[in-house]
Scaffold this active site. Sequence first.
Site, PDB file in Angstrom:
ATOM      1  CB  SER A  13      -0.955  -0.002   1.199  1.00  0.00           C
ATOM      2  OG  SER A  13      -0.273  -0.368   2.370  1.00  0.00           O
ATOM      3  NE  ARG A  14       1.265   3.091   4.753  1.00  0.00           N
ATOM      4  CZ  ARG A  14       2.046   3.062   5.838  1.00  0.00           C
ATOM      5  NH1 ARG A  14       2.965   3.977   6.012  1.00  0.00           N
ATOM      6  NH2 ARG A  14       1.892   2.118   6.747  1.00  0.00           N
ATOM      7  CB  VAL A  63       2.373 -10.546   7.128  1.00  0.00           C
ATOM      8  CG1 VAL A  63       2.117 -10.128   5.696  1.00  0.00           C
ATOM      9  CG2 VAL A  63       3.099  -9.477   7.918  1.00  0.00           C
ATOM     10  CG  ASN A  89       7.771  -4.318   1.198  1.00  0.00           C
ATOM     11  OD1 ASN A  89       8.851  -3.732   1.217  1.00  0.00           O
ATOM     12  ND2 ASN A  89       6.627  -3.695   1.460  1.00  0.00           N
ATOM     13  CE1 TYR A 154      12.782  -2.697  10.389  1.00  0.00           C
ATOM     14  CE2 TYR A 154      15.106  -2.114  10.308  1.00  0.00           C
ATOM     15  CZ  TYR A 154      13.888  -2.274   9.669  1.00  0.00           C
ATOM     16  OH  TYR A 154      13.777  -2.011   8.317  1.00  0.00           O
ATOM     17  CE  LYS A 158      13.087  -5.519   8.144  1.00  0.00           C
ATOM     18  NZ  LYS A 158      12.141  -5.953   7.105  1.00  0.00           N
ATOM     19  CB  ILE A 187      14.706   3.597   1.378  1.00  0.00           C
ATOM     20  CG1 ILE A 187      15.808   2.545   1.168  1.00  0.00           C
ATOM     21  CG2 ILE A 187      13.885   3.806   0.129  1.00  0.00           C
ATOM     22  CD1 ILE A 187      16.877   2.887   0.158  1.00  0.00           C
TER      23      ILE A 187
HETATM   24  P1  NAP Z   1       6.340   1.865   5.160  1.00  0.00           P
HETATM   25  O1  NAP Z   1       6.369   3.017   4.224  1.00  0.00           O
HETATM   26  O2  NAP Z   1       6.107   2.089   6.610  1.00  0.00           O
HETATM   27  O3  NAP Z   1       5.277   0.804   4.600  1.00  0.00           O
HETATM   28  C1  NAP Z   1       5.055  -0.403   5.308  1.00  0.00           C
HETATM   29  C2  NAP Z   1       4.109  -1.277   4.525  1.00  0.00           C
HETATM   30  O4  NAP Z   1       3.947  -2.513   5.256  1.00  0.00           O
HETATM   31  C3  NAP Z   1       2.713  -0.681   4.393  1.00  0.00           C
HETATM   32  O5  NAP Z   1       2.207  -1.062   3.127  1.00  0.00           O
HETATM   33  C4  NAP Z   1       1.925  -1.354   5.517  1.00  0.00           C
HETATM   34  O6  NAP Z   1       0.527  -1.464   5.264  1.00  0.00           O
HETATM   35  C5  NAP Z   1       2.565  -2.740   5.494  1.00  0.00           C
HETATM   36  N1  NAP Z   1       2.416  -3.466   6.748  1.00  0.00           N
HETATM   37  C6  NAP Z   1       2.848  -3.102   7.991  1.00  0.00           C
HETATM   38  N2  NAP Z   1       2.526  -4.055   8.882  1.00  0.00           N
HETATM   39  C7  NAP Z   1       1.867  -5.032   8.200  1.00  0.00           C
HETATM   40  C8  NAP Z   1       1.278  -6.272   8.565  1.00  0.00           C
HETATM   41  N3  NAP Z   1       1.304  -6.717   9.827  1.00  0.00           N
HETATM   42  N4  NAP Z   1       0.691  -7.017   7.593  1.00  0.00           N
HETATM   43  C9  NAP Z   1       0.663  -6.590   6.319  1.00  0.00           C
HETATM   44  N5  NAP Z   1       1.202  -5.414   5.899  1.00  0.00           N
HETATM   45  C10 NAP Z   1       1.792  -4.658   6.837  1.00  0.00           C
HETATM   46  O7  NAP Z   1       7.710   1.038   5.093  1.00  0.00           O
HETATM   47  P2  NAP Z   1       8.869   1.025   3.970  1.00  0.00           P
HETATM   48  O8  NAP Z   1       9.881   1.997   4.360  1.00  0.00           O
HETATM   49  O9  NAP Z   1       8.280   1.023   2.619  1.00  0.00           O
HETATM   50  O10 NAP Z   1       9.490  -0.420   4.290  1.00  0.00           O
HETATM   51  C11 NAP Z   1       9.160  -1.589   3.547  1.00  0.00           C
HETATM   52  C12 NAP Z   1      10.101  -2.713   3.965  1.00  0.00           C
HETATM   53  O11 NAP Z   1      11.454  -2.305   3.719  1.00  0.00           O
HETATM   54  C13 NAP Z   1      10.025  -3.049   5.454  1.00  0.00           C
HETATM   55  O12 NAP Z   1      10.192  -4.439   5.622  1.00  0.00           O
HETATM   56  C14 NAP Z   1      11.206  -2.308   6.039  1.00  0.00           C
HETATM   57  O13 NAP Z   1      11.654  -2.884   7.239  1.00  0.00           O
HETATM   58  C15 NAP Z   1      12.215  -2.427   4.916  1.00  0.00           C
HETATM   59  N6  NAP Z   1      13.278  -1.424   4.944  1.00  0.00           N
HETATM   60  C16 NAP Z   1      12.985  -0.082   4.831  1.00  0.00           C
HETATM   61  C17 NAP Z   1      14.031   0.843   4.874  1.00  0.00           C
HETATM   62  C18 NAP Z   1      13.806   2.320   4.758  1.00  0.00           C
HETATM   63  O14 NAP Z   1      14.788   3.077   4.908  1.00  0.00           O
HETATM   64  N7  NAP Z   1      12.615   2.798   4.500  1.00  0.00           N
HETATM   65  C19 NAP Z   1      15.352   0.392   5.040  1.00  0.00           C
HETATM   66  C20 NAP Z   1      15.599  -0.965   5.143  1.00  0.00           C
HETATM   67  C21 NAP Z   1      14.554  -1.867   5.089  1.00  0.00           C
HETATM   68  P3  NAP Z   1      -0.527  -0.279   5.689  1.00  0.00           P
HETATM   69  O15 NAP Z   1      -0.359   0.815   4.653  1.00  0.00           O
HETATM   70  O16 NAP Z   1      -1.868  -0.926   5.587  1.00  0.00           O
HETATM   71  O17 NAP Z   1      -0.161   0.160   7.068  1.00  0.00           O
END
Ligand code: NAP
Length: 246
Positions: A13-14, A63, A89, A154, A158, A187
Amino acid sequence: MEKKKTALITGGSRGIGRAICLRLAKEGMNIAFTYTSRPEEAAKTEEACRALGAQVLCIKADVSDPSACLAAAEQVKAAFGAIDVLVNNAGITRDDLLLRMTEDDFDAVLKTNAYGTFHMLKAVSKIMLRQRSGSIINMSSIVGVKGNAGQINYAASKAAVIGMTKSLAREVASRGIRVNALAPGMIETDMTSAMPDQAKEAMEKQIPMGYMGSADDIAAAAAFLASEDSRYITGQVLVIDGGLAI
Ligand code: NAP
């Protein structure tokens, strides 16, 4: 004509998940994705994928709930006939220093990031094993490789994702299924915009390339691992971080 591939992306979704949905839609795949709390954001992803010509299935599924994962996988298989690509993801943070971190903070992050990945792996592997093909991409983080102060929960989740990636890669390689992980650095998404400005600026200074990555940078790597161009790559952790971990 070659049959369209189907990708299932959790947390589409995001942020990074949405960028991956759009990129794989652009590559010509059918897209199924999950979300939990923001239907209006999920609707935007759905619409954008359709505009790219993809068939789309949007599923509300937490999830951390194993039966919801099983039902989601079965729904995708029933709608599209196969699951060729799984992107685990969905992820959350609940940061604090160890002495202030509650059991709830620890549980919540492990339940979504580590258990969530485990439940989806189980639900989708069953389908991929029958197909004798598939590419699985698990979202880890540079924090799972290096650790980070204030993120014990976290980092543990991971690092668990990396352990699951390498173990499952060994289990299913002979059945035509590849399993890899992505380890993004900093990111720009909602997750990092929640960080205090000072902490963000301090992190940015440590990135040799000098700036934060975009969700599209991660989506490009996911598209590579989903494609036949990576057909001899399995069990790997691809770091995408502008040099942060060097
Ligand atoms: P984000 O913008 O906070 O988006 C999180 C997404 O996960 C949303 O679509 C949310 O859905 C969904 N979500 C959260 N809890 C969930 C659950 N229990 N079941 C199903 N969906 C769930 O995060 P992001 O930055 O895009 O991160 C995506 C992935 O990349 C994550 O695993 C994060 O740990 C990893 N990551 C991110 C970064 C970074 O710098 N941003 C760096 C390293 C790794 P809703 O919209 O419905 O809440």
